[in-house]
Scaffold this motif. Structure first.
Motif, PDB file in Angstrom:
ATOM      1  N   PHE A 276       0.835  -1.203   0.000  1.00  0.00           N
ATOM      2  CA  PHE A 276       0.000   0.000   0.000  1.00  0.00           C
ATOM      3  C   PHE A 276       0.871   1.254   0.000  1.00  0.00           C
ATOM      4  N   PHE A 277       1.953   1.217   0.772  1.00  0.00           N
ATOM      5  CA  PHE A 277       2.851   2.372   0.834  1.00  0.00           C
ATOM      6  C   PHE A 277       3.470   2.652  -0.536  1.00  0.00           C
ATOM      7  N   LEU A 278       3.919   1.606  -1.221  1.00  0.00           N
ATOM      8  CA  LEU A 278       4.511   1.786  -2.546  1.00  0.00           C
ATOM      9  C   LEU A 278       3.480   2.278  -3.559  1.00  0.00           C
ATOM     10  N   LEU A 279       2.237   1.838  -3.405  1.00  0.00           N
ATOM     11  CA  LEU A 279       1.202   2.209  -4.362  1.00  0.00           C
ATOM     12  C   LEU A 279       0.804   3.681  -4.270  1.00  0.00           C
ATOM     13  N   THR A 280       1.137   4.352  -3.158  1.00  0.00           N
ATOM     14  CA  THR A 280       0.768   5.765  -3.023  1.00  0.00           C
ATOM     15  C   THR A 280       1.395   6.616  -4.117  1.00  0.00           C
ATOM     16  N   ASP A 281       2.560   6.206  -4.604  1.00  0.00           N
ATOM     17  CA  ASP A 281       3.246   6.973  -5.650  1.00  0.00           C
ATOM     18  C   ASP A 281       3.219   6.285  -7.007  1.00  0.00           C
TER      19      ASP A 281
END
Length: 594
Positions: A276-281
C-alpha cells in the motif's frame, strides 16, 4: 427476501449490474444457516427483524438520494478513488508531481474592479483580472490548454452563459453582489459552479481545496488505453493504438528489465502494508514514465515498478471460482468517456496496477460522490477469469498486475448518472496482437527487442532512450551489450540515419560477439535476416554485411569492398559466399567505370 428463498435466488441475480443492495430476512429457526451469505458482496443486511431491515433500507436509499449543495471535492474522496477502499491510514503524495504543474492552470477574476481579492507574487499561480466579459472569454479561448478557475462578482444580471460553456473553464465561484436572488439561484445550478459565497474567507477555502484536488487528480489519475479489435489493425496504427501497445508491451517485459545491481527487490518479509505504501506513488510514477520516456525516468521508475510487481506476484493466486467480479470507480476524461460509450468492439486497459473492490455498494456510492462533485467517472465491473492472478490486500480490496487487459462487454447509464461498464478478461487477445507484431518486426518481444517494437510504431525517441537505459545499467562486459548495439543500429536504420547506424554496428563488431555463420536457431542466415532485431548472440557476418551495405549507400565503395571481403573470408555457407562474391564484383565494376 427470506433466507430460504435467498439461497436459491441470490446466485441467479447477484451479478446483474442493476442490482446493488440485497437484504435477507431470516426466520428465527434458521439463524444458523447463514454461512452462504458471506459469499455475496451485494447482501447489505440480514436479520430476523423486519423493522431493522426497513430502517437499514431507508438509510441506504437516503444515502443514494442525498445531493450536496456545493462541490465536496476532498483529498479523502480522491484517496478513495485511487485506492478503492475507505481505509483511513492511506494518503496521496505530491513529491513526484511535475514541477510545471502550477503552470497548467490559472485563476481569473471577473467584475471585481478595484476590489483586491488576492495578493499575488511572481512565484505564485497566475491570476488574471478582467472587468469585461468579452475580453475574459477571448483570453480563455486563446489559452485553451490552460485550465481555468474563474471567480465572478455578480448580482446575477449579467449573461454569463457563453462563459460557463467554455471547455477550459474547470470551476466557477460566484461571489454575490447584493442580496441573493433568483438569477444567482439559477446560475448556481450550473454543473461547473463550485458554490456561491458571501465571505472571501469561505471562497478562498473552497478555491484552495478545489485547486489542491485538481492538482492531485491530475498526477494520480491513471490513463485509459483502448484498442479497436480488428484483423488488420496493426497495418494502420493510430496514436490511440500505439499508446495502448506501448503500455501493454512494456508491462509484458517489466519483470525482466534489468536494473542497476545496487537496487533491492521485494523480500519474503514484505507485507501488504508495504505494498500500500509503494502504491501511493505508483500512479505518479507511471504517468511520469509514459509522458517522458527517457533513460533518467526509466532509471528511477523501473526499480519501483518491478518491486511492486514482485509484491503482487508473491501475494497473488488464481481465482478459486469459475469467475470473480470486482468493481472500480474510475475517473476518466470526457474524451475517454465518449470513446467507451460509442465503441463496443474495443479492448481496454488502465495504465496502472488496478485496485478494485469486491463491494459494489462501496464503489457505487464512491461514483455518486464523484458525480455530485461534477467529476467524470465510470463504474467498471471486472469479470475476472479463473486464470487471472489477483492479490488480496484486505477482505474487500484486490489488486491486479500491470497490463491486465479487458474486453468491453456492455455499457449502461444508470438513473443516478453513473455509467456502468461491464468488462471481461481478454489476455488471449494480446497474444494474437503480439504474434502479428512479431511477424511484422521479425523478432520476438523480449527486454532486449522492446526498443525495436517501439521503432516499428515510429516511437523512435522512446526506442533509443530505452536502449540507452539498458547500456547504462548493464555492466561493460555484459554479454547482451552487442545485441543492444545491433538493435540500436536497426532503430537508426528505421530512422534513415545510416551513419549513426553504421557506428552502432561497428561497436557491436568490437564487442564480445560470437562469430557465427548460422542464426540462433541453427538455420543459415539470409539477406532477410540482416534487419531482424536480436535477443541472442549475433553473427559477425551479419554485422559486417550490414555495415558494407550502409557504406555502399553512403558512397564509400572502398570501405564497402573491404567489409564484403572480410565477410567472404569468414563465411562457410556456399550460397552466402556466392552472394558476397557478386556484391564485390558489382562494386569493382562500378569502381572501374567511375
Amino acid at each position: 427476501m427470506s433466507n430460504a428463498l435467498g439461497k436459491s435466488v441470490v446466485p441467479l441475480i447477484h451479478k446483474h449490474r442493476c442490482i446493488e443492495h440485497i437484504y435477507i430476512l431470516q426466520n428465527t429457526e434458521d439463524q444458523q444457516e447463514v454461512d452462504w451469505i458471506k459469499d455475496y458482496s451485494k447482501i447489505c443486511g440480514n436479520g430476523t427483524s423486519i423493522g431493522l431491515l426497513l430502517k437499514l433500507i431507508k438509510q441506504d436509499i437516503d444515502l443514494v438520494m442525498h445531493r450536496p449543495s456545493r462541490w465536496s471535492r476532498s483529498k479523502t474522496l480522491l484517496t478513495q478513488l485511487c485506492f478503492q477502499t475507505s481505509q483511513n491510514n492511506l494518503s496521496l503524495q505530491m513529491k513526484d508531481a511535475a514541477k510545471e504543474d502550477v503552470s497548467m492552470f490559472r485563476i481569473v477574476t471577473l467584475f471585481f474592479g478595484t476590489r483586491q481579492l488576492f495578493t499575488q507574487s511572481p512565484s505564485q499561480i497566475k491570476i488574471d483580472e478582467y472587468n469585461n466579459i468579452n475580453e475574459c472569454i477571448q483570453s480563455i479561448e486563446i489559452k485553451t490548454l490552460l485550465t481555468v478557475f474563474i471567480v465572478i462578482l455578480t448580482d446575477g444580471s449579467e449573461d454569463l452563459q457563453s462563459l460557463l460553456e467554455l471547455d477550459s473553464v474547470h470551476a466557477i465561484y460566484i461571489v454575490q453582489k447584493g442580496n441573493y436572488n433568483q438569477q444567482i439561484e439559477t446560475m448556481s445550478k450550473h454543473s461547473k459552479v463550485s458554490g456561491v459565497f458571501c465571505l472571501d474567507e469561505d471562497l478562498l477555502e473552497q478555491l484552495t481545496a478545489d485547486i489542491c484536488f485538481y492538482r492531485h487528480m491530475r498526477v494520480h489519475t491513471p490513463m485509459i488505453n483502448t484498442f479497436t479489435i480488428g484483423s488488420n489493425i496493426i497495418d494502420s496504427l493510430i496514436k490511440q493504438h500505439t499508446n495502448f501497445l506501448f503500455f501493454q508491451l512494456f508491462s509484458d517485459i517489466l519483470p525482466y528489465i534489468p536494473v542497476e545491481s545496487t537496487e533491492t527487490t521485494a523480500s519474503s518479509t514484505d507485507t501488504v502494508s508495504n505494498l500500500f505504501f509503494l502504491l501511493t506513488d505508483a500512479n505518479v510514477t507511471i504517468n511520469n514514465l509514459f509522458s517522458r520516456f527517457d533513460r533518467s525516468t526509466l532509471q528511477t521508475s523501473v526499480p519501483q515498478l518491478k518491486r511492486i510487481n514482485q509484491y503482487i506476484s508473491s501475494f497473488s493466486k488464481t481465482t478459486d471460482m469459475s469467475s470473480v467480479t470486482v468493481y472500480r470507480a474510475q475517473l476518466v476524461s470526457k474524451a475517454d468517456l465518449e470513446t467507451i460509450r460509442n465503441n463496443s468492439n474495443i479492448l481496454l486497459s488502465i495504465q496502472t496496477f488496478i485496485l478494485a473492490s469486491r463491494s459494489l455498494r462501496f464503489v457505487a456510492n464512491l461514483c455518486r460522490r464523484a458525480i455530485d462533485s461534477q467529476l467524470t467517472v465510470i463504474l467498471f465491473e471486472f469479470n475476472l477469469s479463473e486464470n487471472t492472478l489477483i492479490a488480496n490486500l484486505n477482505s474487500a480490496t484486490v489488486i491486479l498486475s500491470l497490463g491486465a487487459l479487458f474486453r468491453l462487454v456492455c455499457t449502461d447509464l444508470a438513473s443516478d448518472g453513473v455509467l456502468h461498464v461491464q468488462l471481461e478478461s481478454a489476455d488471449e487477445f494480446m497474444h494474437g496482437i503480439k504474434e502479428q507484431l512479431q511477424y511484422k518486426i521479425g523478432g520476438r518481444l523480449t527486454w532486449l527487442t522492446f526498443g525495436n517494437y517501439l521503432a516499428y510504431q515510429k516511437q523512435f525517441s522512446a526506442a533509443k532512450e530505452y536502449c540507452y537505459y539498458l547500456l547504462h545499467v548493464l555492466l561493460d562486459n555484459h554479454s547482451s551489450r552487442a545485441s543492444i548495439y545491433n538493435n540500436m543500429g536497426l532503430i537508426c536504420l528505421a530512422m534513415d540515419n545510416d551513419q549513426e547506424a553504421f557506428d552502432w554496428f561497428e561497436k557491436a563488431t568490437s564487442s564480445n560477439v560470437s562469430v557465427l555463420t548460422k542464426g540462433p536457431d541453427g538455420e543459415s542466415l539470409t539477406t532477410t535476416d540482416l534487419l531482424l532485431p536480436q535477443d541472442s548472440p549475433i553473427s559477425k557476418t551479419t554485422l559486417l554485411s550490414k555495415m558494407a551495405e550502409i557504406s555502399d549507400r553512403l558512397g564509400d565503395q572502398t570501405i564497402a569492398l573491404d567489409l564484403y571481403r572480410q565477410v567472404l573470408e569468414i563465411t562457410t555457407d556456399v550460397n552466402l559466399q556466392k552472394l558476397y562474391q557478386e556484391k564485390i564484383r558489382v562494386l569493382l565494376f562500378v569502381d572501374e567505370n567511375s
